[in-house]
Design a protein around this motif. Structure first.
Motif, PDB file in Angstrom:
ATOM      1  N   ALA A 246      88.592  20.557  20.887  1.00  0.00           N
ATOM      2  CA  ALA A 246      89.673  20.374  21.847  1.00  0.00           C
ATOM      3  C   ALA A 246      90.984  19.974  21.169  1.00  0.00           C
ATOM      4  N   GLY A 247      91.294  20.627  20.072  1.00  0.00           N
ATOM      5  CA  GLY A 247      92.582  20.422  19.422  1.00  0.00           C
ATOM      6  C   GLY A 247      92.606  19.393  18.327  1.00  0.00           C
ATOM      7  N   ARG A 248      91.519  18.695  18.085  1.00  0.00           N
ATOM      8  CA  ARG A 248      91.513  17.696  17.012  1.00  0.00           C
ATOM      9  C   ARG A 248      90.529  18.104  15.924  1.00  0.00           C
ATOM     10  N   ILE A 249      90.872  17.750  14.684  1.00  0.00           N
ATOM     11  CA  ILE A 249      90.013  17.985  13.527  1.00  0.00           C
ATOM     12  C   ILE A 249      89.407  16.652  13.093  1.00  0.00           C
ATOM     13  N   VAL A 250      88.099  16.632  12.913  1.00  0.00           N
ATOM     14  CA  VAL A 250      87.385  15.460  12.409  1.00  0.00           C
ATOM     15  C   VAL A 250      86.706  15.866  11.109  1.00  0.00           C
ATOM     16  N   ARG A 251      86.881  15.064  10.060  1.00  0.00           N
ATOM     17  CA  ARG A 251      86.238  15.329   8.768  1.00  0.00           C
ATOM     18  C   ARG A 251      85.357  14.162   8.366  1.00  0.00           C
ATOM     19  N   VAL A 252      84.233  14.469   7.731  1.00  0.00           N
ATOM     20  CA  VAL A 252      83.406  13.443   7.102  1.00  0.00           C
ATOM     21  C   VAL A 252      83.098  13.899   5.680  1.00  0.00           C
ATOM     22  N   PRO A 253      82.981  12.968   4.734  1.00  0.00           N
ATOM     23  CA  PRO A 253      82.759  13.351   3.335  1.00  0.00           C
ATOM     24  C   PRO A 253      81.306  13.716   3.066  1.00  0.00           C
ATOM     25  N   ALA A 254      81.094  14.350   1.926  1.00  0.00           N
ATOM     26  CA  ALA A 254      79.740  14.673   1.483  1.00  0.00           C
ATOM     27  C   ALA A 254      79.017  13.410   1.023  1.00  0.00           C
ATOM     28  N   VAL A 255      77.689  13.489   0.985  1.00  0.00           N
ATOM     29  CA  VAL A 255      76.869  12.414   0.432  1.00  0.00           C
ATOM     30  C   VAL A 255      76.687  12.695  -1.057  1.00  0.00           C
ATOM     31  N   PRO A 256      77.002  11.731  -1.940  1.00  0.00           N
ATOM     32  CA  PRO A 256      76.945  11.998  -3.388  1.00  0.00           C
ATOM     33  C   PRO A 256      75.520  11.968  -3.926  1.00  0.00           C
ATOM     34  N   LEU A 257      74.858  13.117  -3.873  1.00  0.00           N
ATOM     35  CA  LEU A 257      73.510  13.265  -4.408  1.00  0.00           C
ATOM     36  C   LEU A 257      73.477  14.444  -5.362  1.00  0.00           C
ATOM     37  N   GLU A 258      72.649  14.341  -6.390  1.00  0.00           N
ATOM     38  CA  GLU A 258      72.451  15.471  -7.294  1.00  0.00           C
ATOM     39  C   GLU A 258      71.354  16.358  -6.714  1.00  0.00           C
ATOM     40  N   PRO A 259      71.662  17.601  -6.316  1.00  0.00           N
ATOM     41  CA  PRO A 259      70.657  18.422  -5.632  1.00  0.00           C
ATOM     42  C   PRO A 259      69.583  18.956  -6.570  1.00  0.00           C
ATOM     43  N   VAL A 260      68.369  19.015  -6.047  1.00  0.00           N
ATOM     44  CA  VAL A 260      67.275  19.711  -6.721  1.00  0.00           C
ATOM     45  C   VAL A 260      67.269  21.178  -6.307  1.00  0.00           C
ATOM     46  N   ASP A 261      67.480  21.432  -5.001  1.00  0.00           N
ATOM     47  CA  ASP A 261      67.447  22.790  -4.452  1.00  0.00           C
ATOM     48  C   ASP A 261      68.251  22.771  -3.155  1.00  0.00           C
ATOM     49  N   THR A 262      69.279  23.611  -3.063  1.00  0.00           N
ATOM     50  CA  THR A 262      70.143  23.611  -1.877  1.00  0.00           C
ATOM     51  C   THR A 262      69.688  24.582  -0.796  1.00  0.00           C
ATOM     52  N   VAL A 263      68.563  25.278  -1.000  1.00  0.00           N
ATOM     53  CA  VAL A 263      68.066  26.219   0.009  1.00  0.00           C
ATOM     54  C   VAL A 263      67.815  25.478   1.323  1.00  0.00           C
ATOM     55  N   GLY A 264      68.380  25.982   2.414  1.00  0.00           N
ATOM     56  CA  GLY A 264      68.131  25.406   3.733  1.00  0.00           C
ATOM     57  C   GLY A 264      68.942  24.181   4.079  1.00  0.00           C
ATOM     58  N   ALA A 265      69.853  23.742   3.198  1.00  0.00           N
ATOM     59  CA  ALA A 265      70.622  22.534   3.496  1.00  0.00           C
ATOM     60  C   ALA A 265      71.459  22.704   4.759  1.00  0.00           C
ATOM     61  N   THR A 292      74.300  14.054   6.252  1.00  0.00           N
ATOM     62  CA  THR A 292      73.247  13.308   5.563  1.00  0.00           C
ATOM     63  C   THR A 292      71.932  14.085   5.583  1.00  0.00           C
ATOM     64  N   CYS A 293      71.604  14.698   6.716  1.00  0.00           N
ATOM     65  CA  CYS A 293      70.384  15.516   6.786  1.00  0.00           C
ATOM     66  C   CYS A 293      70.451  16.675   5.799  1.00  0.00           C
ATOM     67  N   GLY A 294      71.586  17.353   5.756  1.00  0.00           N
ATOM     68  CA  GLY A 294      71.736  18.461   4.823  1.00  0.00           C
ATOM     69  C   GLY A 294      71.630  18.004   3.384  1.00  0.00           C
ATOM     70  N   SER A 295      72.238  16.876   3.068  1.00  0.00           N
ATOM     71  CA  SER A 295      72.219  16.362   1.699  1.00  0.00           C
ATOM     72  C   SER A 295      70.818  15.932   1.275  1.00  0.00           C
ATOM     73  N   LEU A 296      70.131  15.173   2.134  1.00  0.00           N
ATOM     74  CA  LEU A 296      68.794  14.707   1.779  1.00  0.00           C
ATOM     75  C   LEU A 296      67.822  15.865   1.605  1.00  0.00           C
ATOM     76  N   SER A 297      68.030  16.966   2.343  1.00  0.00           N
ATOM     77  CA  SER A 297      67.109  18.100   2.254  1.00  0.00           C
ATOM     78  C   SER A 297      67.159  18.773   0.886  1.00  0.00           C
ATOM     79  N   THR A 298      68.196  18.500   0.097  1.00  0.00           N
ATOM     80  CA  THR A 298      68.320  19.122  -1.225  1.00  0.00           C
ATOM     81  C   THR A 298      67.506  18.414  -2.302  1.00  0.00           C
ATOM     82  N   GLN A 299      66.771  17.373  -1.926  1.00  0.00           N
ATOM     83  CA  GLN A 299      66.090  16.565  -2.928  1.00  0.00           C
ATOM     84  C   GLN A 299      64.684  17.045  -3.281  1.00  0.00           C
ATOM     85  N   ALA A 300      64.305  18.222  -2.783  1.00  0.00           N
ATOM     86  CA  ALA A 300      63.022  18.839  -3.152  1.00  0.00           C
ATOM     87  C   ALA A 300      63.178  20.344  -3.025  1.00  0.00           C
TER      88      ALA A 300
END
Length: 313
Positions: A246-265, A292-300
């Motif tokens: 509705a006319g506004r932009i909201v941003r949130v930063p990434a979670v600083p994790l080293e990914p094992v596999d980004t498939v499905g993030a 956070t869900c997307g970031s944590l999913s990269t840990q396996a």
């Protein structure tokens, strides 16, 4: 199939979420070379996994892991790959009663992963056969659709299907995923029936460029897509995520994790955002949960092995 007076209201339906879309085995090869050696040469990679794949399947599993009652509607073949898919979904708490088992083979995907980048080779199999008549109505509080461009028969009936669900009180979301043809066409007709649109940054820019006939920065692309009706939540990799509402932009930063596999993030991001919205959280909190869900999913390896529970989140 249309809603009738006997269909239950969204608040009392059997499931919180119905995911409509793709499910297939993924063969994920890590450390894949950038150039394949033809001529029957053999190349070695650092790792390989056979995992549940498909944007729809991974989103469904992520949402079930977060405590939602989830059903999946899609198509698989009457073959070993199809049985693998149905067993994997069921083992993760996803209802597969409404998944059609047909004569054409189950889709198959090989993911060639090189660090955070990857190439994806998919044999679509039965995916193009899924259509709106395969999908039950009035089943869940929220209806999510994945992989729009891999399922042309479903795409053709999607505006009517989503309109029926919204008329019955359900909310809706869509993640197109990539378009192998590179056309990025047909979205103007369906986005007015979508409550939440979930592209990544490259997809948002490509779709908006098709609509505007010119390239746009990601925030302007989100605004253009949002003007068609939906809240637009854009997965933006290392930049986190942004939403246009509705006319506004909201941003949130990434979670600083080293990914094992980004498939499905990105699919785990979808699951987190849907779960957070169904809990009534505000937009910024929904984005934080999704990132956070997307970031944590990269840990396996694979898309589902590291998906978090709500408590872990």
């Amino acid at each position: 199939m249309r809603l009738s007076p006997s269909d239950p209201p969204a608040s009392t339906r059997a499931f919180d979420l119905l995911v409509i879309g793709d499910a297939n085995p993924d063969v994920v090869l890590s450390g894949a070379p950038r150039r394949l050696a033809y001529g029957q040469r053999e190349q070695l990679v650092s790792g390989g996994d056979l995992v549940l794949g498909g944007s729809g399947a991974i989103t469904a599993c992520g949402a079930a892991r977060l405590g939602l009652r989830v059903a999946f509607a899609g198509r698989v073949g009457d073959d070993a790959a199809g049985r693998f898919v149905l067993d994997a979904l069921s083992a993760r708490g996803v209802d597969v009663t409404h998944c059609v088992v047909g004569p054409r083979p189950t889709a198959m995907t090989v993911v060639l992963a090189d660090g955070q980048d990857r190439a994806i080779l998919t044999s679509p199999g039965c995916l193009p056969d899924l259509n709106a008549d395969d999908v039950p109505r009035g089943l869940a509080r929220h209806v999510h659709v994945s992989s729009y461009f891999l399922q042309p028969a479903l795409a053709a009936g999607l505006p009517g299907l989503l309109a029926e669900e919204r008329a019955g009180g359900a909310s809706t979301s869509l993640d197109t995923n990539d378009d192998p043809a590179g056309a990025w066409d047909g979205l103007a007709g369906v986005l007015p029936e979508v409550d939440v649109f979930l592209p990544n940054a490259a997809e948002a820019v490509a779709i908006a460029a098709r609509l505007a006939a010119q390239p746009l920065p990601v925030e302007q692309a989100a605004a253009l897509l949002g003007a068609l009706g939906p809240l637009v939540a854009v997965k933006d990799g290392a930049e986190g995520a942004l939403a246009w509402d509705a006319g506004r932009i909201v941003r949130v930063p990434a979670v600083p994790l080293e990914p094992v596999d980004t498939v499905g993030a990105g699919d785990s991001f979808n699951a987190g955002l849907i779960a957070a919205r169904l809990r009534g959280l505000d937009l910024r909190e929904c984005l934080r949960v999704a990132v956070t869900c997307g970031s944590l999913s990269t840990q396996a390896a694979g898309g589902t092995a590291a998906q978090p529970t709500w408590k872990e989140l």
